[in-house]
Write a protein that holds these residues in place. Sequence first.
Motif, PDB file in Angstrom:
ATOM      1  N   GLN A  99      87.438 -18.680  11.849  1.00  0.00           N
ATOM      2  CA  GLN A  99      87.421 -17.132  11.335  1.00  0.00           C
ATOM      3  C   GLN A  99      88.452 -16.702  11.295  1.00  0.00           C
ATOM      4  O   GLN A  99      89.036 -16.549  11.108  1.00  0.00           O
ATOM      5  CB  GLN A  99      86.140 -16.861  11.548  1.00  0.00           C
ATOM      6  CG  GLN A  99      85.213 -17.717  11.143  1.00  0.00           C
ATOM      7  CD  GLN A  99      83.429 -16.888  11.399  1.00  0.00           C
ATOM      8  OE1 GLN A  99      83.231 -16.438  11.994  1.00  0.00           O
ATOM      9  NE2 GLN A  99      82.765 -16.794  10.347  1.00  0.00           N
ATOM     10  N   LEU A 100      88.521 -16.573  13.293  1.00  0.00           N
ATOM     11  CA  LEU A 100      90.006 -15.797  13.463  1.00  0.00           C
ATOM     12  C   LEU A 100      91.479 -16.087  13.174  1.00  0.00           C
ATOM     13  O   LEU A 100      91.828 -15.652  13.107  1.00  0.00           O
ATOM     14  CB  LEU A 100      89.963 -16.250  14.987  1.00  0.00           C
ATOM     15  CG  LEU A 100      88.388 -14.640  15.597  1.00  0.00           C
ATOM     16  CD1 LEU A 100      89.177 -15.491  17.215  1.00  0.00           C
ATOM     17  CD2 LEU A 100      88.396 -14.039  15.510  1.00  0.00           C
ATOM     18  N   GLU A 101      91.151 -17.922  13.089  1.00  0.00           N
ATOM     19  CA  GLU A 101      92.297 -18.254  12.904  1.00  0.00           C
ATOM     20  C   GLU A 101      93.245 -17.623  11.507  1.00  0.00           C
ATOM     21  O   GLU A 101      93.422 -17.437  10.993  1.00  0.00           O
ATOM     22  CB  GLU A 101      92.508 -19.745  13.343  1.00  0.00           C
ATOM     23  CG  GLU A 101      92.667 -19.880  14.252  1.00  0.00           C
ATOM     24  CD  GLU A 101      92.511 -22.048  14.048  1.00  0.00           C
ATOM     25  OE1 GLU A 101      94.258 -22.017  14.074  1.00  0.00           O
ATOM     26  OE2 GLU A 101      91.856 -22.690  13.434  1.00  0.00           O
ATOM     27  N   LEU A 102      91.800 -17.575  10.510  1.00  0.00           N
ATOM     28  CA  LEU A 102      91.796 -17.575   8.884  1.00  0.00           C
ATOM     29  C   LEU A 102      92.119 -15.926   8.900  1.00  0.00           C
ATOM     30  O   LEU A 102      92.742 -15.819   7.815  1.00  0.00           O
ATOM     31  CB  LEU A 102      90.410 -17.828   8.383  1.00  0.00           C
ATOM     32  CG  LEU A 102      89.969 -19.630   7.779  1.00  0.00           C
ATOM     33  CD1 LEU A 102      89.044 -19.538   7.248  1.00  0.00           C
ATOM     34  CD2 LEU A 102      91.352 -19.474   7.322  1.00  0.00           C
ATOM     35  N   ILE A 103      91.532 -15.183   9.880  1.00  0.00           N
ATOM     36  CA  ILE A 103      91.741 -13.850   9.362  1.00  0.00           C
ATOM     37  C   ILE A 103      93.675 -13.550  10.294  1.00  0.00           C
ATOM     38  O   ILE A 103      94.537 -12.749   9.312  1.00  0.00           O
ATOM     39  CB  ILE A 103      90.601 -12.698  10.790  1.00  0.00           C
ATOM     40  CG1 ILE A 103      89.796 -13.062   9.454  1.00  0.00           C
ATOM     41  CG2 ILE A 103      91.099 -11.447  10.325  1.00  0.00           C
ATOM     42  CD1 ILE A 103      88.481 -12.774  10.691  1.00  0.00           C
ATOM     43  N   PHE A 104      94.400 -14.064  11.208  1.00  0.00           N
ATOM     44  CA  PHE A 104      95.171 -13.790  11.843  1.00  0.00           C
ATOM     45  C   PHE A 104      95.662 -14.546  11.633  1.00  0.00           C
ATOM     46  O   PHE A 104      96.997 -14.130  12.156  1.00  0.00           O
ATOM     47  CB  PHE A 104      95.110 -13.177  13.003  1.00  0.00           C
ATOM     48  CG  PHE A 104      93.632 -12.520  13.825  1.00  0.00           C
ATOM     49  CD1 PHE A 104      94.075 -10.650  13.936  1.00  0.00           C
ATOM     50  CD2 PHE A 104      92.121 -12.738  14.195  1.00  0.00           C
ATOM     51  CE1 PHE A 104      93.588  -9.587  13.835  1.00  0.00           C
ATOM     52  CE2 PHE A 104      91.250 -11.093  14.821  1.00  0.00           C
ATOM     53  CZ  PHE A 104      91.997 -10.429  14.300  1.00  0.00           C
ATOM     54  N   GLY A 105      96.050 -15.529  10.996  1.00  0.00           N
ATOM     55  CA  GLY A 105      97.565 -17.115  10.988  1.00  0.00           C
ATOM     56  C   GLY A 105      98.483 -16.575  10.564  1.00  0.00           C
ATOM     57  O   GLY A 105      99.438 -17.196  10.042  1.00  0.00           O
ATOM     58  N   HIS A 106      97.645 -15.635   9.353  1.00  0.00           N
ATOM     59  CA  HIS A 106      99.063 -15.244   8.681  1.00  0.00           C
ATOM     60  C   HIS A 106     100.508 -14.630   9.512  1.00  0.00           C
ATOM     61  O   HIS A 106     101.121 -15.246   9.638  1.00  0.00           O
ATOM     62  CB  HIS A 106      99.179 -14.669   7.089  1.00  0.00           C
ATOM     63  CG  HIS A 106     100.559 -13.998   6.680  1.00  0.00           C
ATOM     64  ND1 HIS A 106     100.779 -14.530   6.027  1.00  0.00           N
ATOM     65  CD2 HIS A 106     100.895 -12.876   7.092  1.00  0.00           C
ATOM     66  CE1 HIS A 106     102.212 -13.896   5.045  1.00  0.00           C
ATOM     67  NE2 HIS A 106     102.320 -13.385   6.079  1.00  0.00           N
TER      68      HIS A 106
END
Length: 140
Positions: A99-106
């Motif tokens: 979930q953290l990767e999805l939020i900050f992955g951009h």
Amino acid sequence: MTVLDISGKALERAKIRLGDQAKLVQWIESDINTFVPTKQYAIWHDRAVFHFLTETQEIQHYNELVSNHTTERFIIGTFSENGPLKCSGIAIKQYTINQLELIFGHSFKIISSFQEDHITPFNTAQNFTFASFKRNYSCC
């Protein structure tokens, strides 16, 4: 180094612990939801703030703050899906590493992550998700 906290009392305690070295730190008392950075930060380190942001617009605003004002690394420690549902009587949001990767992955690429129990002063365990991200310059 800059330290931001919503609690002036917490900032004062930290200054006392640092002694003379506290003069080397910029201290900011602010709610992260209303904080307006005036500079860029090489490293943004969040230990137990993000999970208090439970509304979609708060999470998006935080992501924009980190993305727009961090040049190199973003480090976060937030409650995991095995962590508590409340902290200090306040509802929180739990996060997996994905979930953290999805939020900050951009804006950032994850470079390491783990989960760990934090033992509180009351001798209770709170499970945290920790992740370290490196700026993804190909994105922006």
